[in-house]
Design a protein around this motif. Structure first.
Motif, mmCIF file in Angstrom:
data_model
loop_
_atom_site.group_PDB
_atom_site.id
_atom_site.type_symbol
_atom_site.label_atom_id
_atom_site.label_comp_id
_atom_site.label_asym_id
_atom_site.label_seq_id
_atom_site.Cartn_x
_atom_site.Cartn_y
_atom_site.Cartn_z
ATOM 1 N N ASP A 1 28.812 38.177 29.102
ATOM 2 C CA ASP A 1 27.852 37.848 30.160
ATOM 3 C C ASP A 1 26.843 36.812 29.674
ATOM 4 O O ASP A 1 26.458 35.900 30.422
ATOM 5 C CB ASP A 1 27.124 39.105 30.623
ATOM 6 N N ARG B 1 35.540 40.505 35.610
ATOM 7 C CA ARG B 1 34.458 41.476 35.469
ATOM 8 C C ARG B 1 33.134 40.759 35.218
ATOM 9 O O ARG B 1 32.098 41.127 35.786
ATOM 10 C CB ARG B 1 34.759 42.442 34.324
ATOM 11 N N ARG C 1 29.783 41.040 37.548
ATOM 12 C CA ARG C 1 28.541 41.596 36.997
ATOM 13 C C ARG C 1 27.358 40.642 37.133
ATOM 14 O O ARG C 1 26.215 41.085 37.253
ATOM 15 C CB ARG C 1 28.727 41.961 35.518
ATOM 16 N N THR C 2 27.628 39.338 37.090
ATOM 17 C CA THR C 2 26.536 38.364 37.046
ATOM 18 C C THR C 2 26.332 37.596 38.341
ATOM 19 O O THR C 2 25.414 36.780 38.428
ATOM 20 C CB THR C 2 26.787 37.343 35.918
ATOM 21 N N ARG D 1 36.456 50.850 37.090
ATOM 22 C CA ARG D 1 35.433 49.810 37.027
ATOM 23 C C ARG D 1 35.130 49.259 38.413
ATOM 24 O O ARG D 1 34.607 48.157 38.558
ATOM 25 C CB ARG D 1 35.909 48.688 36.115
ATOM 26 N N GLU E 1 31.736 47.575 39.427
ATOM 27 C CA GLU E 1 31.425 46.175 39.135
ATOM 28 C C GLU E 1 31.835 45.278 40.300
ATOM 29 O O GLU E 1 31.079 44.388 40.707
ATOM 30 C CB GLU E 1 32.130 45.737 37.852
#
Length: 209
Positions: free
Chosen positions: A78, A105, A109-110, A136, A139
């Protein structure tokens, strides 16, 4: 095609630009934890999407640029992605944040904090193989922007029917595994499988405003 090295807090990353003549979007896509931007789906998108007004930025995370064989922890991935973001937005166009597997992912997430226009998740690793209880999905569901998931029908990291309902679109590549490879006896060829990916991603980007 041009290549740009970008310094980040996780080390130097690299962007390979495939520019559209009249671009309306940038699609930034990174690789997974076990491969690089030579992945068949990333290369197919880089060849195809510029003809649809989408500049494709293939991103190599710092660990790959440094020649390491194993990806670092998610937090470090990240950090690398955050450090790249100013270079990705420099053209002044909306940026679709994307990636395959671990890269997907990172994009999810970002997305919110970076102001991504949308998310493209190729072979999203919904769970480790054989461990569906370690989902997951949070996410993906937490991306907070329009999202498209492109998933192989035989992906051991999560088949299309395993995905929960949510605010995202899902496209299945029939017979495809985690790398979108299809069996020789499949009803579609490898080239046709890549066409499914490129056609659906091109159509989806055309709906983004």
């Amino acid at each position: 095609m041009t290549t740009q090295t970008v310094g980040t807090a996780a080390g130097d990353a690299r962007i390979t630009w495939h520019r559209a003549r009249k671009a309306r979007l940038v699609l930034a896509v990174s690789h997974g934890a076990g491969g690089g931007i030579e992945a068949r789906d990333l290369q197919a998108l880089a060849r195809t999407l510029p003809g649809h007004g989408v500049t494709v930025a293939l991103v190599e995370q710092p660990w790959r640029v440094a020649g390491k064989r194993l990806a670092p922890a998610p937090g470090t991935l990240d950090t690398g992605w955050r450090g790249l973001w100013p270079a990705l937005t420099e053209p002044g166009l909306p940026v679709v944040s994307g990636g395959r597997s671990a890269g997907a992912r990172v994009a999810c997430r970002t997305a919110g904090e970076l102001g991504a226009h949308a998310v493209l998740a190729l072979s999203f690793p919904l769970h480790p193989p054989g461990r569906p209880e370690r989902s997951r999905a949070g996410e993906l569901l937490g991306a907070g922007v329009p999202a498209l998931v492109v998933q192989g029908g035989n992906d051991p990291f999560g088949k299309p029917e395993e995905f929960p309902e949510g605010d995202f679109e899902l496209v299945e590549v029939p017979g495809g595994d985690h790398g979108f490879a299809v069996p020789k006896r499949a009803h579609l060829t490898q080239e046709q499988a890549l066409e499914v990916i490129c056609d659906r991603v091109a159509a989806w980007t055309g709906t983004l405003r």
